[in-house]
Design an enzyme around this catalytic site. Structure first.
Site, PDB file in Angstrom:
ATOM      1  N   LYS A  52      -0.690   1.446   3.246  1.00 33.89           N
ATOM      2  CA  LYS A  52      -0.881   0.181   3.984  1.00 33.89           C
ATOM      3  C   LYS A  52      -0.016   0.222   5.241  1.00 33.89           C
ATOM      4  O   LYS A  52      -0.530  -0.563   6.209  1.00 33.89           O
ATOM      5  CB  LYS A  52      -0.035  -0.954   3.213  1.00 33.89           C
ATOM      6  N   SER A 303      -2.686   6.798  -3.490  1.00 31.35           N
ATOM      7  CA  SER A 303      -2.582   5.758  -2.396  1.00 31.35           C
ATOM      8  C   SER A 303      -1.207   5.138  -2.180  1.00 31.35           C
ATOM      9  O   SER A 303      -0.968   4.612  -1.081  1.00 31.35           O
ATOM     10  CB  SER A 303      -3.719   4.526  -2.476  1.00 31.35           C
TER      11      SER A 303
END
Length: 400
Positions: A52, A303
């Site tokens: 992110k 991720s």
């Protein structure tokens, strides 16, 4: 919305000094297990512990001087919050993060430590999001969306450029899919460089709304959104992301159960020495379950790694049980001196390590002069457990 390969290249140039180039290494153990080369893109090693950071950094860097002076606002209870907070701090921009009042204290503190003003509002994510929109209108903050934003998607797409530099001739990339920003950006970059590459998304079956949308062009929102992969648990999927990107660039979407995700977390801990959160390990779960048609060379995108320590403990224990490394065993024996001693001798003879012992003499199903003894033992395999059970039964214990 439109995001091009040039947008992603520009994002890479913009954020290169703000992010880390994370490892992308072959996993020999995983490759042997599935019969194809598996590379792990360890974005859980990124700053703030998640991909992110990339999208947030590119978005904030793109703001005008006037917009930066006003500040940014975002809504998140996890990785997006921390990515926005750190990116804003590095660019000397004020950031306000709205979190639901139920947000874990550790995530609130982490976001504050990165420099954001945290506002707790509402009992749900949707209530917090609405309040964030209100603040954006009232205070003229720039709202940083976690995925429905061209600059954010382009920032996430820099992962695809890195993967292409690190591993040549990839056949398949497997990525978690929730809102769709990560998989969209990565797919745009990778398919520009290699049109034949297959892009596969993985979502938790407990909250599989993007999967439904991809397969049927419609979805039914779940009543509950509880899943170990909470980072990709999107109750209402974005039709914009589906129509503009996912339907065009993603070749398939599969789902995995929470147990499969837990297994993947344990695998990464044990074999890759890497800590992943539920959403971060979902892509590997898709590979380990055999639901994905693999090519010769495949990349699994891990991720994020922001997992609660209590959850890690639960996942490890569950993984040990599923692999036969930990067993809960109950036996009923005569309540006479020496019974426990005999049982422990049998366990020691079979090299089982006793972790816990509990006696129960008052259970209704027990006969007089019987006792129930519960053991938690360390073992090596399911075969090992079976041999111990047989030995206890041969001695005369009733094994449950």
């Amino acid at each position: 919305m439109k995001v091009t390969f040039d947008d992603i290249k520009a994002a890479q140039s913009t954020i290169q000094d703000l992010i880390l180039k994370t490892p992308c290494e072959i996993s020999s153990s995983c490759s042997k297990l599935v019969g194809s080369d598996i590379y792990l893109k360890l974005e859980n090693n990124q700053r703030t512990g998640s991909f992110k950071m990339r999208g947030a950094a590119n978005k904030i860097a793109s703001l005008s001087a006037q917009e930066k002076a006003k500040g940014v606002v975002a809504c998140s209870a996890g990785n997006h919050a921390q990515g926005v907070a750190l990116s804003a701090s590095l660019s000397h921009v004020k950031s306000v993060i709205v979190m639901p009042e139920t947000a874990p204290l550790t995530k609130v503190q982490a976001t504050q430590n990165y420099g954001a003003e945290v506002i707790l509002h509402g009992q749900s994510f949707d209530e917090a999001k609405e309040y964030a929109f209100q603040l954006a209108d009232q205070k003229s903050y720039v709202f940083v969306h976690p995925y429905e934003d061209e600059k954010v998607i382009a920032g996430q797409g820099t992962i695809g450029l890195e993967i292409a530099e690190q591993v040549a001739d990839l056949d398949t990339i497997i990525a978690p899919i929730g809102g769709g920003g990560l998989i969209s950006g990565a797919a745009i970059a990778l398919k520009e460089l290699n049109p034949k590459i297959r892009v596969i998304g993985v979502q938790a079956s407990a909250v599989d709304t993007m999967y439904q949308l991809y397969k049927t062009r419609d979805f039914k929102a779940p009543t509950h959104t509880g899943t170990i992969a909470d980072g990709i648990a999107i109750k209402v999927p974005s039709r914009v992301m589906y129509e503009k990107f996912i339907s065009r660039y993603v070749d398939d979407v599969v789902t995995v159960a929470d147990g499969d995700v837990a297994e993947a977390i344990v695998f990464l801990l044990e074999r890759a020495k890497s800590v992943a959160e539920g959403a971060g390990a979902a892509s590997l779960a898709g590979v380990l379950t055999g639901k994905i048609k693999l090519g010769k060379r495949n990349c699994v995108l891990v991720s994020g790694g922001n997992i609660d320590l209590n959850m890690v403990s639960q996942v490890i224990q569950r993984g040990q049980i599923q692999r036969g490394r930990l067993s809960e065993m109950s036996v009923i024996v005569p309540d006479v001196p020496g019974s426990l001693s005999q049982l422990t001798k049998i366990l020691a003879l079979h090299k089982a390590n006793i972790l816990e012992v509990h006696h129960d003499r008052v259970k209704n199903s027990l006969a007089l002069k019987e006792t129930k003894i519960d053991f938690v033992i360390e073992t090596t395999s399911h075969e090992h457990i079976q041999k111990i059970r047989e030995a206890l039964s041969q001695w005369g214990a009733k094994v449950q």
